[in-house]
Design a protein around this motif. Sequence first.
Motif, PDB file in Angstrom:
ATOM      1  N   PRO A  79      27.223   4.167  30.118  1.00 52.61           N
ATOM      2  CA  PRO A  79      27.083   3.585  31.277  1.00 52.61           C
ATOM      3  C   PRO A  79      28.190   3.924  32.157  1.00 52.61           C
ATOM      4  O   PRO A  79      27.992   4.678  33.305  1.00 52.61           O
ATOM      5  CB  PRO A  79      26.474   2.514  31.551  1.00 52.61           C
ATOM      6  CG  PRO A  79      25.820   2.145  30.063  1.00 52.61           C
ATOM      7  CD  PRO A  79      26.546   2.814  29.082  1.00 52.61           C
ATOM      8  N   ASN A  80      29.300   3.931  31.585  1.00 50.38           N
ATOM      9  CA  ASN A  80      30.687   3.914  32.845  1.00 50.38           C
ATOM     10  C   ASN A  80      30.925   5.148  32.958  1.00 50.38           C
ATOM     11  O   ASN A  80      31.811   5.687  34.118  1.00 50.38           O
ATOM     12  CB  ASN A  80      31.850   3.150  31.854  1.00 50.38           C
ATOM     13  CG  ASN A  80      31.722   1.665  31.931  1.00 50.38           C
ATOM     14  OD1 ASN A  80      30.901   0.876  32.657  1.00 50.38           O
ATOM     15  ND2 ASN A  80      32.621   1.112  31.380  1.00 50.38           N
ATOM     16  N   LEU A  81      30.333   6.356  32.188  1.00 43.76           N
ATOM     17  CA  LEU A  81      30.473   7.787  32.379  1.00 43.76           C
ATOM     18  C   LEU A  81      29.452   8.324  32.889  1.00 43.76           C
ATOM     19  O   LEU A  81      29.255   9.570  33.109  1.00 43.76           O
ATOM     20  CB  LEU A  81      31.385   8.283  31.192  1.00 43.76           C
ATOM     21  CG  LEU A  81      32.578   7.923  31.203  1.00 43.76           C
ATOM     22  CD1 LEU A  81      33.543   8.593  29.920  1.00 43.76           C
ATOM     23  CD2 LEU A  81      33.645   8.083  32.313  1.00 43.76           C
ATOM     24  N   ALA A  82      28.288   7.852  32.911  1.00 43.81           N
ATOM     25  CA  ALA A  82      26.929   8.590  32.969  1.00 43.81           C
ATOM     26  C   ALA A  82      26.683   8.970  34.547  1.00 43.81           C
ATOM     27  O   ALA A  82      26.796   7.943  35.268  1.00 43.81           O
ATOM     28  CB  ALA A  82      25.894   7.740  32.457  1.00 43.81           C
ATOM     29  N   PRO A  83      26.693  10.098  34.850  1.00 41.86           N
ATOM     30  CA  PRO A  83      26.306  10.586  36.063  1.00 41.86           C
ATOM     31  C   PRO A  83      25.125   9.824  36.854  1.00 41.86           C
ATOM     32  O   PRO A  83      24.916   9.369  37.999  1.00 41.86           O
ATOM     33  CB  PRO A  83      26.043  12.203  36.127  1.00 41.86           C
ATOM     34  CG  PRO A  83      26.768  12.560  34.943  1.00 41.86           C
ATOM     35  CD  PRO A  83      26.532  11.224  33.886  1.00 41.86           C
ATOM     36  N   ILE A  84      24.086   9.816  35.881  1.00 41.69           N
ATOM     37  CA  ILE A  84      22.909   8.734  36.379  1.00 41.69           C
ATOM     38  C   ILE A  84      22.801   7.840  35.374  1.00 41.69           C
ATOM     39  O   ILE A  84      22.482   7.811  34.212  1.00 41.69           O
ATOM     40  CB  ILE A  84      21.635   9.770  36.147  1.00 41.69           C
ATOM     41  CG1 ILE A  84      21.508  11.336  37.070  1.00 41.69           C
ATOM     42  CG2 ILE A  84      20.550   9.041  36.772  1.00 41.69           C
ATOM     43  CD1 ILE A  84      20.543  11.823  36.784  1.00 41.69           C
ATOM     44  N   GLN A  85      22.947   6.424  35.827  1.00 43.93           N
ATOM     45  CA  GLN A  85      22.827   5.269  34.963  1.00 43.93           C
ATOM     46  C   GLN A  85      21.225   4.831  34.525  1.00 43.93           C
ATOM     47  O   GLN A  85      21.133   4.657  33.648  1.00 43.93           O
ATOM     48  CB  GLN A  85      23.901   4.258  35.410  1.00 43.93           C
ATOM     49  CG  GLN A  85      25.342   4.555  35.447  1.00 43.93           C
ATOM     50  CD  GLN A  85      25.998   3.356  36.323  1.00 43.93           C
ATOM     51  OE1 GLN A  85      25.515   2.934  37.509  1.00 43.93           O
ATOM     52  NE2 GLN A  85      27.182   3.149  35.572  1.00 43.93           N
TER      53      GLN A  85
ATOM     54  N   LYS B 290      19.260  14.239  28.421  1.00 40.15           N
ATOM     55  CA  LYS B 290      20.379  14.406  29.394  1.00 40.15           C
ATOM     56  C   LYS B 290      21.276  12.883  29.051  1.00 40.15           C
ATOM     57  O   LYS B 290      22.304  12.738  29.616  1.00 40.15           O
ATOM     58  CB  LYS B 290      20.227  14.258  30.765  1.00 40.15           C
ATOM     59  CG  LYS B 290      19.877  15.889  30.995  1.00 40.15           C
ATOM     60  CD  LYS B 290      19.568  15.873  32.494  1.00 40.15           C
ATOM     61  CE  LYS B 290      19.457  17.422  32.832  1.00 40.15           C
ATOM     62  NZ  LYS B 290      20.672  18.334  32.714  1.00 40.15           N
ATOM     63  N   GLY B 291      20.722  11.959  28.260  1.00 37.14           N
ATOM     64  CA  GLY B 291      21.458  10.711  27.996  1.00 37.14           C
ATOM     65  C   GLY B 291      21.597   9.457  28.756  1.00 37.14           C
ATOM     66  O   GLY B 291      22.646   8.855  28.879  1.00 37.14           O
ATOM     67  N   VAL B 292      20.738   9.681  29.865  1.00 36.37           N
ATOM     68  CA  VAL B 292      20.608   8.662  30.725  1.00 36.37           C
ATOM     69  C   VAL B 292      20.471   7.124  30.049  1.00 36.37           C
ATOM     70  O   VAL B 292      19.586   6.971  29.444  1.00 36.37           O
ATOM     71  CB  VAL B 292      19.433   8.936  31.921  1.00 36.37           C
ATOM     72  CG1 VAL B 292      19.373   7.946  32.734  1.00 36.37           C
ATOM     73  CG2 VAL B 292      19.863  10.306  32.657  1.00 36.37           C
ATOM     74  N   PRO B 293      21.382   6.251  30.316  1.00 37.29           N
ATOM     75  CA  PRO B 293      21.248   5.002  29.666  1.00 37.29           C
ATOM     76  C   PRO B 293      19.980   4.322  29.711  1.00 37.29           C
ATOM     77  O   PRO B 293      19.489   3.625  28.862  1.00 37.29           O
ATOM     78  CB  PRO B 293      22.410   4.356  30.315  1.00 37.29           C
ATOM     79  CG  PRO B 293      23.361   5.167  30.603  1.00 37.29           C
ATOM     80  CD  PRO B 293      22.618   6.429  31.238  1.00 37.29           C
ATOM     81  N   LEU B 294      19.374   4.104  31.110  1.00 42.14           N
ATOM     82  CA  LEU B 294      18.215   3.371  31.227  1.00 42.14           C
ATOM     83  C   LEU B 294      16.903   4.138  31.844  1.00 42.14           C
ATOM     84  O   LEU B 294      17.519   4.745  33.056  1.00 42.14           O
ATOM     85  CB  LEU B 294      18.610   2.145  31.913  1.00 42.14           C
ATOM     86  CG  LEU B 294      19.000   0.911  31.210  1.00 42.14           C
ATOM     87  CD1 LEU B 294      19.056  -0.290  32.315  1.00 42.14           C
ATOM     88  CD2 LEU B 294      17.945   0.654  30.314  1.00 42.14           C
ATOM     89  N   ARG B 295      15.833   4.172  31.387  1.00 40.22           N
ATOM     90  CA  ARG B 295      14.993   4.867  32.149  1.00 40.22           C
ATOM     91  C   ARG B 295      13.828   3.979  32.503  1.00 40.22           C
ATOM     92  O   ARG B 295      13.315   3.149  31.523  1.00 40.22           O
ATOM     93  CB  ARG B 295      14.079   5.896  31.187  1.00 40.22           C
ATOM     94  CG  ARG B 295      13.090   6.756  31.779  1.00 40.22           C
ATOM     95  CD  ARG B 295      12.327   7.763  30.802  1.00 40.22           C
ATOM     96  NE  ARG B 295      11.380   6.896  29.959  1.00 40.22           N
ATOM     97  CZ  ARG B 295      11.376   7.213  28.542  1.00 40.22           C
ATOM     98  NH1 ARG B 295      12.414   7.688  27.891  1.00 40.22           N
ATOM     99  NH2 ARG B 295      10.606   6.465  27.847  1.00 40.22           N
TER     100      ARG B 295
ATOM    101  N   ARG C 121      15.787   1.808  26.718  1.00 41.14           N
ATOM    102  CA  ARG C 121      17.010   2.200  26.585  1.00 41.14           C
ATOM    103  C   ARG C 121      17.243   3.375  25.615  1.00 41.14           C
ATOM    104  O   ARG C 121      16.777   3.385  24.712  1.00 41.14           O
ATOM    105  CB  ARG C 121      17.688   0.926  25.609  1.00 41.14           C
ATOM    106  CG  ARG C 121      17.732  -0.349  26.408  1.00 41.14           C
ATOM    107  CD  ARG C 121      18.198  -1.567  25.667  1.00 41.14           C
ATOM    108  NE  ARG C 121      19.513  -1.184  25.004  1.00 41.14           N
ATOM    109  CZ  ARG C 121      20.192  -2.321  24.639  1.00 41.14           C
ATOM    110  NH1 ARG C 121      19.883  -3.575  24.942  1.00 41.14           N
ATOM    111  NH2 ARG C 121      21.520  -2.153  24.014  1.00 41.14           N
ATOM    112  N   ARG C 122      18.321   3.984  26.054  1.00 42.47           N
ATOM    113  CA  ARG C 122      18.604   5.368  25.432  1.00 42.47           C
ATOM    114  C   ARG C 122      19.357   5.184  24.106  1.00 42.47           C
ATOM    115  O   ARG C 122      19.276   5.857  23.179  1.00 42.47           O
ATOM    116  CB  ARG C 122      19.372   6.242  26.529  1.00 42.47           C
ATOM    117  CG  ARG C 122      19.751   7.576  25.734  1.00 42.47           C
ATOM    118  CD  ARG C 122      18.421   8.401  25.413  1.00 42.47           C
ATOM    119  NE  ARG C 122      18.994   9.785  24.663  1.00 42.47           N
ATOM    120  CZ  ARG C 122      18.959   9.679  23.491  1.00 42.47           C
ATOM    121  NH1 ARG C 122      18.954   8.658  22.626  1.00 42.47           N
ATOM    122  NH2 ARG C 122      19.094  10.760  22.786  1.00 42.47           N
TER     123      ARG C 122
END
Length: 491
Positions: A295-301, A355-360, A377-378
Amino acid sequence: MSKKLTTRETDYSKWYNELVVKAGLAENSGVRGCMVIKPYGYAIWEKMQAELDKKFKETGHENAYFPLFIPKSYLSREADHVEGFAKECAVVTHYRLKNAEDGSGVIVDPEAKLEEELIVRPTSETIIWDTYKKWIESYRDLPLLINQWANVVRWEMRTRLFLRTAEFLWQEGHTAHATKNEAVKEAELILDIYANFAENYMAMPVIKGLKTESERFAGAVETYCIEGLMQDGKALQAGTSHFLGQNFAKAFDVKFTSKEGKQEYVWATSWGVSTRLMGALVMTHSDDLGLVLPPNLAPIQVVIIPIHRTEEQLDAISVRINEMVVKLRKLGVSVKFDDRTSFKPGWKFAEYELKGVPLRLAMGPRDLENGTIEVARRDTLEKSTISQKNIENYIVDTLEEIQQNLFDKALEYRKNHITEVETFEELKEVLNTKGGFVSAHWDGTAETEEKIKELTKATIRCIPLGNKIEEGKCVLTGAKSSQRVLFAKAY
């Protein structure tokens, strides 16, 4: 979105290349060995850049910019430096083109030859130290703490997106100090900044260590490094910090007048991390479904996807989701509300998984009625239905949990892939079957180091900092050894 990735087990290299392209991070360009970093990939790099830049400035460093071109003669002044980079240099010999007389196209104008060739910077020590000679006169001008964000060119023959490209982006710090002790402390400070960033932002555990003499940066007295371990058991050098001694100061005659009125050479450091960190991020956490981003580096958290059949349902759901978006952004969460009607929810789920978005999050008419929302949760692929009450705080807490979980998982993998061996047969066996770091005794000679590399394709990744004294016998020669080093196959 329908074509699945090659699995890591089937072909790790192919999996990596496919993932970088399919997830929209980067692609190969029309220039061999160079890449186009796409918006999503560049957004991750921008977050890396912003955090590192903040850390540099908090420790007194300033940004500047130096020329892309370096006169060839500058590289000749520091013998080890030119020897280390000579085979990777791109050289500019002419400054003009013209149309061919036979109409076949554009050619280099032979009349436009440069008096002195220019090197496209492989690193900037030489041009910067030529500049520092003008900037430094007295102890009052020290320390000089400069960083540059730039691109560099190293003419690689075997390239791979992010990990090894002919041109790449990086930052390079170059500092000048009055004493050896100050310069060494600077090199160690930067190493700590790099390690902190790797572990707390990339969620990638690293080992801090010293490079052997043969693996040092060209022209350095000591090279400090951080080494990460990828999921295929190979090591990756994620950052380096170099104590340069007075080598470059003497090569470029950079002196200062001390408090005692004496003329002395300054002491120097240089240090850098590059877009290679992007490759490390992908390989540390991602899976066969796509990227897994901390999450600290995800463009979309957080991404929120509405589930609806009619326009009326979408309008009603959108009101609630927009309220959540406002609250989440106030809490510093990067959130996207994907209300596109041109794609079905299932397609969107697959896209954000890739794209690895942490939370959907997903909300349908029934969720709206019941005051609930689905959260996926990803990192664990777990889904749960949560009350909308205090959902914003739940999301913030869960993002922190994901960040920690990714680090813990990577740390556990590394712990299970550091193996102590006593014999050369054991070393080969572990490298060929288990992989990871192999802790073994080494007699300290370059000859033994080179022979082990020749026989196993593994290198000494580092001599870990804080290594305890441990009497033993070299894994290859049987000669006396006072400490263990870490061997691994590496990128």
